[in-house]
Design a protein around this motif. Sequence first.
Motif, PDB file in Angstrom:
ATOM      1  N   GLU A   1      36.393  52.091  24.512  1.00 42.08           N
ATOM      2  CA  GLU A   1      35.624  51.626  24.571  1.00 42.08           C
ATOM      3  C   GLU A   1      34.593  52.432  25.132  1.00 42.08           C
ATOM      4  OE1 GLU A   1      34.845  48.095  22.414  1.00 42.08           O
ATOM      5  OE2 GLU A   1      36.512  48.688  21.247  1.00 42.08           O
TER       6      GLU A   1
ATOM      7  N   ARG B   1      34.914  53.718  27.870  1.00 39.61           N
ATOM      8  CA  ARG B   1      35.617  55.637  28.561  1.00 39.61           C
ATOM      9  C   ARG B   1      34.360  56.102  27.343  1.00 39.61           C
ATOM     10  NH1 ARG B   1      40.368  59.583  28.274  1.00 39.61           N
ATOM     11  NH2 ARG B   1      40.962  58.576  25.899  1.00 39.61           N
ATOM     12  N   LEU B   2      34.872  55.809  26.179  1.00 38.32           N
ATOM     13  CA  LEU B   2      33.947  56.793  25.141  1.00 38.32           C
ATOM     14  C   LEU B   2      32.773  56.724  25.168  1.00 38.32           C
ATOM     15  CD1 LEU B   2      33.873  58.788  23.008  1.00 38.32           C
ATOM     16  CD2 LEU B   2      34.408  56.433  21.375  1.00 38.32           C
TER      17      LEU B   2
ATOM     18  N   VAL C   1      27.592  55.899  18.000  1.00 40.25           N
ATOM     19  CA  VAL C   1      29.504  55.259  18.218  1.00 40.25           C
ATOM     20  C   VAL C   1      28.059  54.638  19.459  1.00 40.25           C
ATOM     21  CG1 VAL C   1      31.239  56.491  19.842  1.00 40.25           C
ATOM     22  CG2 VAL C   1      30.070  57.930  17.781  1.00 40.25           C
TER      23      VAL C   1
ATOM     24  N   GLY D   1      28.224  51.236  18.916  1.00 43.67           N
ATOM     25  CA  GLY D   1      29.489  51.134  17.689  1.00 43.67           C
ATOM     26  C   GLY D   1      30.594  50.237  18.650  1.00 43.67           C
ATOM     27  N   LEU D   2      30.495  50.883  20.616  1.00 44.93           N
ATOM     28  CA  LEU D   2      31.334  50.514  20.960  1.00 44.93           C
ATOM     29  C   LEU D   2      30.871  49.217  22.228  1.00 44.93           C
ATOM     30  CD1 LEU D   2      32.813  54.446  21.694  1.00 44.93           C
ATOM     31  CD2 LEU D   2      34.034  52.512  20.169  1.00 44.93           C
TER      32      LEU D   2
END
Lengths: 144, 116
Positions: free
Chosen positions: A38, A40-41, A114, A117-118
């Motif tokens: 998470e 990383r993204l 994103v 959400g992470l």
Amino acid sequence: MATVELSFTPLPAHVRTARLVATAVARRSGVDESLLDEVRLAVGEACSRAVEEHQLHCPAEPVRLALSDMADRFEVEVTDNCAPDSAKVTGVGQESKSTGAGVAAMEPGLGFAVIAGLADNVEISETAAGTSIRMSWPSAGVVR
Amino acid sequence: MDLKLDHHSKDGIEIVDVEGEIDVYTAPRLRELLIELVNSRYYQLVVNMEKVEFLDSTGLGVLVGGLKRVRAHDGSLDLVCTQERILKIFRITGLTKVFGIHDTVDEAIAARRSEK
């Protein structure tokens, strides 16, 4: 002062480097292995957005990434140096423009969706220098 | 890891095999391949993501763009993916409702055939 600071020229190739560095520092800061994907993204998303903004508005300026291990949090701050009047971001899920011509050419707000959400905690703010995305995750403290 | 792309036909459907990382740096190559396939009149596509190690919103944008292109020709773009960390991104963005996501290439082909 951040544990690790990184600044890089706004090129898509360097976003991967930023991701790798952030993941390594998060691991060392005691972020649980299950959360590293998470981190990383989310860091990749924030850096991609900053790179695109820089390429559009201030290609000579570096993107800045600050990674900090607090007592029980790991915090990441990605700052672009585009003046607020040239690149407005008003909050998670919102983006003021979609050029389609940038390197990312992503759907408006998809990157923010994103990130939201992470990341465990997300704060987006505009400063005189540009836009800052601050995210954090729980950590077990520095592994020494 | 960089991005590796390959494609082949199976049962009249073009299978796109993707391996590595799809991000802001590599996604343009995937976009070019999808455009090239559509321009070559391949409108039934299955993107096999089983060997994808990383996917960000830029990659999602490319897949959505590919879907729009094939749909303009009454085509389809289905995905093959069983990796939880990749599927999570589709769920967060609500794209699980947009793409047909299957466990295997054969399952994706069978699902496409049954809709015809």
